[in-house]
Write an enzyme that holds these catalytic residues in place. Sequence first.
Site, mmCIF file in Angstrom:
data_model
loop_
_atom_site.group_PDB
_atom_site.id
_atom_site.type_symbol
_atom_site.label_atom_id
_atom_site.label_comp_id
_atom_site.label_asym_id
_atom_site.label_seq_id
_atom_site.Cartn_x
_atom_site.Cartn_y
_atom_site.Cartn_z
ATOM 1 N N ASN A 10 0.802 -1.232 0.000
ATOM 2 C CA ASN A 10 0.000 0.000 0.000
ATOM 3 C C ASN A 10 0.834 1.281 0.000
ATOM 4 O OD1 ASN A 10 -2.638 -1.258 0.023
ATOM 5 N ND2 ASN A 10 -2.107 -1.941 2.090
ATOM 6 N N ALA A 76 2.039 -2.781 6.462
ATOM 7 C CA ALA A 76 1.270 -3.645 7.373
ATOM 8 C C ALA A 76 2.003 -4.943 7.716
ATOM 9 C CB ALA A 76 -0.096 -3.946 6.769
ATOM 10 N N HIS A 79 3.441 -5.729 11.270
ATOM 11 C CA HIS A 79 2.675 -6.255 12.386
ATOM 12 C C HIS A 79 2.314 -7.733 12.214
ATOM 13 C CE1 HIS A 79 2.479 -1.948 12.744
ATOM 14 N NE2 HIS A 79 1.745 -1.852 11.657
ATOM 15 N N ASP A 86 12.445 -13.484 9.323
ATOM 16 C CA ASP A 86 13.415 -14.564 9.129
ATOM 17 C C ASP A 86 14.359 -14.275 7.968
ATOM 18 O OD1 ASP A 86 12.434 -15.943 11.280
ATOM 19 O OD2 ASP A 86 11.302 -17.411 10.118
ATOM 20 N N SER A 101 4.015 7.324 9.608
ATOM 21 C CA SER A 101 3.175 7.726 10.749
ATOM 22 C C SER A 101 3.813 7.245 12.060
ATOM 23 C CB SER A 101 1.778 7.109 10.600
ATOM 24 O OG SER A 101 1.858 5.696 10.713
ATOM 25 N N ARG A 110 -0.961 -1.842 15.872
ATOM 26 C CA ARG A 110 0.223 -1.282 15.208
ATOM 27 C C ARG A 110 1.421 -1.144 16.153
ATOM 28 N NH1 ARG A 110 -1.731 0.272 10.074
ATOM 29 N NH2 ARG A 110 -3.905 0.912 10.247
HETATM 30 C C1 DQA Z 1 3.217 2.407 7.974
HETATM 31 C C2 DQA Z 1 2.460 2.067 9.264
HETATM 32 C C3 DQA Z 1 1.798 0.711 9.161
HETATM 33 O O1 DQA Z 1 1.089 0.411 10.355
HETATM 34 C C4 DQA Z 1 0.814 0.696 8.009
HETATM 35 O O2 DQA Z 1 0.233 -0.583 7.864
HETATM 36 C C5 DQA Z 1 1.410 1.153 6.728
HETATM 37 C C6 DQA Z 1 2.332 2.296 6.754
HETATM 38 C C7 DQA Z 1 3.791 3.843 8.003
HETATM 39 O O3 DQA Z 1 4.622 4.134 7.153
HETATM 40 O O4 DQA Z 1 3.380 4.663 8.833
HETATM 41 O O5 DQA Z 1 1.086 0.658 5.662
HETATM 42 O O6 DQA Z 1 4.322 1.515 7.849
#
Ligand code: DQA
Length: 141
Positions: A10, A76, A79, A86, A101, A110
């Site tokens: 993403n 993501a 998490h 590994d 973030s 998170r």
């Molecule tokens: C992220 C934080 C993650 O929890 C989230 O799933 C992301 C982006 C960040 O860059 O803040 O996709 O890695």
Amino acid sequence: MNILILNGPNLNMLGIREPEVYGKESLEDIRTNIQELADRKAFGFEFFQSNAEHEIVEKIQSALGKFDSIVFNPGAFTHTSVAIRDALLAVSIPFYEVHISNVFAREEFRKKSYFSDIAVAVISGCGSQGYELAIRNSIKE
Ligand code: DQA
């Protein structure tokens, strides 16, 4: 000095995706900024993004002997992914965990990371500047 900049799922949607959380910059903007830094500081880098866990595992495996450090925003997979943890342990390349973030100021799930305890450092909440901070630390500036 050769650095692998790795981005998980993403992150190709940056700029469109929840701008109030992740800002307005696209992943291409981040890549361009890193290119400018690389030109000034004379390090090499490869920039890679994938939404697929196995592609990230394969990229990390293939980094052996090619890269001195990895700057990694696992998205993501932070998490969830024992497989990526590994792979990082297998190659033993020092890596930085970067989050745009502040993951500790968000949902409970998170706060768990499969990478933080084996990372050189974790940068979370500095926006896209986190990539640059990790790179500058990695080139021992
Ligand atoms: C992220 C934080 C993650 O929890 C989230 O799933 C992301 C982006 C960040 O860059 O803040 O996709 O890695």
